[in-house]
Design an enzyme around this catalytic site. Structure first.
Site, PDB file in Angstrom:
ATOM      1  N   ASN A   9       0.852  -1.140   0.124  1.00 37.42           N
ATOM      2  CA  ASN A   9       0.167   0.002   0.011  1.00 37.42           C
ATOM      3  C   ASN A   9       0.859   1.282  -0.128  1.00 37.42           C
ATOM      4  O   ASN A   9       0.373   2.353  -0.279  1.00 37.42           O
ATOM      5  CB  ASN A   9      -1.006   0.194   1.323  1.00 37.42           C
ATOM      6  CG  ASN A   9      -2.039  -0.951   0.957  1.00 37.42           C
ATOM      7  OD1 ASN A   9      -2.948  -0.704  -0.108  1.00 37.42           O
ATOM      8  ND2 ASN A   9      -2.115  -1.902   1.680  1.00 37.42           N
ATOM      9  N   SER A  12       6.286   0.036  -3.433  1.00 41.36           N
ATOM     10  CA  SER A  12       6.186  -1.041  -4.459  1.00 41.36           C
ATOM     11  C   SER A  12       7.798  -1.492  -4.483  1.00 41.36           C
ATOM     12  O   SER A  12       8.695  -0.816  -4.790  1.00 41.36           O
ATOM     13  CB  SER A  12       5.796  -0.543  -5.817  1.00 41.36           C
ATOM     14  OG  SER A  12       4.437  -0.167  -5.916  1.00 41.36           O
ATOM     15  N   LYS A  13       7.952  -2.616  -4.198  1.00 46.46           N
ATOM     16  CA  LYS A  13       9.497  -3.233  -3.974  1.00 46.46           C
ATOM     17  C   LYS A  13       9.620  -4.049  -5.156  1.00 46.46           C
ATOM     18  O   LYS A  13       8.765  -4.824  -5.684  1.00 46.46           O
ATOM     19  CB  LYS A  13       9.671  -3.974  -2.808  1.00 46.46           C
ATOM     20  CG  LYS A  13       9.962  -3.052  -1.511  1.00 46.46           C
ATOM     21  CD  LYS A  13       8.684  -2.787  -1.034  1.00 46.46           C
ATOM     22  CE  LYS A  13       7.675  -3.859  -0.502  1.00 46.46           C
ATOM     23  NZ  LYS A  13       6.376  -3.282  -0.008  1.00 46.46           N
ATOM     24  N   TYR A  92      -9.600 -18.196   5.799  1.00 45.09           N
ATOM     25  CA  TYR A  92     -10.599 -17.176   5.779  1.00 45.09           C
ATOM     26  C   TYR A  92     -11.884 -17.777   5.371  1.00 45.09           C
ATOM     27  O   TYR A  92     -11.748 -18.658   4.319  1.00 45.09           O
ATOM     28  CB  TYR A  92      -9.989 -16.072   4.658  1.00 45.09           C
ATOM     29  CG  TYR A  92      -9.605 -14.802   5.266  1.00 45.09           C
ATOM     30  CD1 TYR A  92      -8.867 -14.725   6.653  1.00 45.09           C
ATOM     31  CD2 TYR A  92      -9.876 -13.576   4.569  1.00 45.09           C
ATOM     32  CE1 TYR A  92      -8.565 -13.670   7.134  1.00 45.09           C
ATOM     33  CE2 TYR A  92      -9.257 -12.457   5.316  1.00 45.09           C
ATOM     34  CZ  TYR A  92      -8.650 -12.312   6.428  1.00 45.09           C
ATOM     35  OH  TYR A  92      -8.188 -11.304   6.951  1.00 45.09           O
ATOM     36  N   GLY A  99      -5.241 -10.903   2.132  1.00 42.64           N
ATOM     37  CA  GLY A  99      -4.328 -10.190   1.392  1.00 42.64           C
ATOM     38  C   GLY A  99      -3.069 -11.153   0.939  1.00 42.64           C
ATOM     39  O   GLY A  99      -2.864 -11.991   1.638  1.00 42.64           O
ATOM     40  N   VAL A 100      -2.681 -11.096  -0.406  1.00 41.72           N
ATOM     41  CA  VAL A 100      -1.792 -12.094  -0.834  1.00 41.72           C
ATOM     42  C   VAL A 100      -0.589 -11.901  -0.248  1.00 41.72           C
ATOM     43  O   VAL A 100       0.179 -13.015  -0.400  1.00 41.72           O
ATOM     44  CB  VAL A 100      -1.951 -11.898  -2.533  1.00 41.72           C
ATOM     45  CG1 VAL A 100      -1.189 -10.793  -3.074  1.00 41.72           C
ATOM     46  CG2 VAL A 100      -1.311 -13.110  -3.292  1.00 41.72           C
ATOM     47  N   ASP A 101      -0.192 -10.917   0.202  1.00 40.89           N
ATOM     48  CA  ASP A 101       1.111 -10.597   0.724  1.00 40.89           C
ATOM     49  C   ASP A 101       1.235 -11.679   1.942  1.00 40.89           C
ATOM     50  O   ASP A 101       2.197 -12.171   2.346  1.00 40.89           O
ATOM     51  CB  ASP A 101       1.697  -9.398   1.085  1.00 40.89           C
ATOM     52  CG  ASP A 101       0.704  -8.342   1.810  1.00 40.89           C
ATOM     53  OD1 ASP A 101      -0.625  -9.028   1.937  1.00 40.89           O
ATOM     54  OD2 ASP A 101       0.814  -7.295   2.516  1.00 40.89           O
ATOM     55  N   ARG A 102       0.110 -11.493   2.821  1.00 36.97           N
ATOM     56  CA  ARG A 102       0.060 -12.656   4.008  1.00 36.97           C
ATOM     57  C   ARG A 102      -0.110 -13.993   3.343  1.00 36.97           C
ATOM     58  O   ARG A 102       0.528 -14.859   4.117  1.00 36.97           O
ATOM     59  CB  ARG A 102      -1.540 -12.199   4.674  1.00 36.97           C
ATOM     60  CG  ARG A 102      -1.371 -10.670   5.159  1.00 36.97           C
ATOM     61  CD  ARG A 102      -2.715 -10.577   5.717  1.00 36.97           C
ATOM     62  NE  ARG A 102      -3.176 -11.093   7.049  1.00 36.97           N
ATOM     63  CZ  ARG A 102      -4.648 -11.380   7.169  1.00 36.97           C
ATOM     64  NH1 ARG A 102      -5.367 -10.595   6.596  1.00 36.97           N
ATOM     65  NH2 ARG A 102      -4.534 -12.096   8.299  1.00 36.97           N
ATOM     66  N   ASP A 120       4.262  -9.114   9.326  1.00 36.04           N
ATOM     67  CA  ASP A 120       4.619  -8.316   8.426  1.00 36.04           C
ATOM     68  C   ASP A 120       4.213  -6.918   8.706  1.00 36.04           C
ATOM     69  O   ASP A 120       3.304  -6.347   8.902  1.00 36.04           O
ATOM     70  CB  ASP A 120       3.895  -8.627   7.138  1.00 36.04           C
ATOM     71  CG  ASP A 120       4.281  -7.979   5.832  1.00 36.04           C
ATOM     72  OD1 ASP A 120       4.910  -6.885   5.963  1.00 36.04           O
ATOM     73  OD2 ASP A 120       4.155  -8.277   4.817  1.00 36.04           O
TER      74      ASP A 120
END
Ligand SMILES: Nc1ncnc2c1ncn2[C@@H]1O[C@H](COP(=O)(O)OP(=O)(O)O)[C@@H](O)[C@H]1O
Ligand SMILES: CC(C)(COP(=O)(O)O)[C@@H](O)C(=O)NCCC(=O)O
Ligand SMILES: [K+]
Length: 279
Positions: A9, A12-13, A92, A99-102, A120
């Site tokens: 958010n 952007s890495k 879930y 969240g796809v990062d999670r 995270d």
């Protein structure tokens, strides 16, 4: 060359990985609300054979990025949260909403350590658990350090928590607004993580290794009394497990894998929890 993107958010890495040697050839970051540009932000696309993406920013950010990249690279893989992957079962009710990062962090953590607790620390601080049998019972979302600080609107936005500051001082009462806010926000994040870790280890009768990542991962790590390992590339590692491309990745070698740090004993966790209840 493989280009891995972790679109958060705030930031952007990107990371460039050599597909023959598995070496990381470059890294960078840009603000997520800015548009990608070739040359400046994205390395020369002629050498990139595949792109793997994790995105939790708005959908149009992903669409814009993919549209830009599609013109130059054929093989673009976008990670999605699903009901299960890599031995992890998503807890879930609507698995695609996690969240796809999670999700990627959980998949990486489970590959590295089996059951584990992933933390995270980015725009939000997220905390998730995966039990040794692969079940993810769910997790927690807290405001990140920066968000907590900014939401107070006390004009302390630009005063960052000094990563060099001695821990005793960072936990002490602040004698000016900036310190009062920084110390308060910091203690809120660190204490919540420790409390939730112990509560859930107790709830599920386990002692899980903890893995910490994210832009504020290093500073949060310094305040955690619980044993844990830092893994800055944890989300990228989830992309490696989900979309293995290199020889090393197919053998299960993930870039930047930390040594797993042994968790506290179940007895120690029970004692610490009993102590918090006494208070
Ligand atoms: N060089 C940096 N630039 C911006 N933010 C940074 C930097 N170093 C640490 N941070 C912290 O990291 C957070 C962003 O972490 P990150 O994990 O990239 O978040 P997200 O994935 O939500 O974009 C910021 O909110 C800030 O507190
Ligand atoms: C919770 C998050 C905002 C964390 O994102 P980040 O701080 O890494 O940018 C992100 O994982 C997200 O948008 N999740 C969707 C909601 C959910 O996981 O329930
Ligand atoms: K996060």
């Amino acid at each position: 060359m493989i280009l891995d993107l972790d679109i958060g958010n705030t930031l952007s890495k990107w990371r460039l990985k050599d597909s023959a040697s598995d070496a990381i050839m470059g890294r960078g970051a840009m603000w997520t609300h800015d548009e990608w540009r070739f040359g400046d932000d994205i390395p020369d696309p002629r050498h990139i054979e595949a792109i793997r993406i994790s995105n939790v920013a708005r959908h149009d950010v992903l669409e814009g990025t993919v549209a830009l990249l599609e013109r130059r690279v054929d093989n673009i893989m976008v990670a999605r949260s699903t009901a299960q992957a890599g031995g992890v079962r998503n807890g879930y009710d609507a698995p695609e909403r996690l969240g796809v990062d999670r999700w990627l962090g959980l998949i990486a953590g489970h590959r590295l350590a089996g059951g584990c607790c992933t933390v995270d620390c980015g725009s939000a601080v997220t905390m998730d658990f995966v039990l040794p049998d692969g079940r993810h019972p769910g997790g927690y979302i807290l405001p990140g350090l920066r968000l907590m600080k900014e939401s107070l609107r006390l004009g302390t936005r630009s005063v960052a928590i000094d990563p060099e500051q001695e821990m005793g001082r960072l936990l002490a009462p602040g004698s000016n607004t900036a310190d009062a806010v920084n110390h308060g926000v910091y203690v809120a994040a660190v204490s919540a993580i420790q409390r939730l870790y112990m509560e859930n280890c107790d709830r599920y009768g386990v002692a899980l290794p903890m893995l910490v990542t994210g832009g504020d991962g290093a500073i949060v790590s310094r305040g955690l009394e619980l044993p844990h390992a830092q893994w800055p590339d944890m989300v990228y590692a989830g992309l490696e497990v989900l979309f293995p491309l290199t020889e090393g990745e197919r053998r299960g070698v993930l870039a930047g894998m930390p040594a797993v740090v042994a968790p506290p004993s179940r007895e120690a966790i029970e004692k610490a929890l009993a102590f918090t209840y006494l208070l």
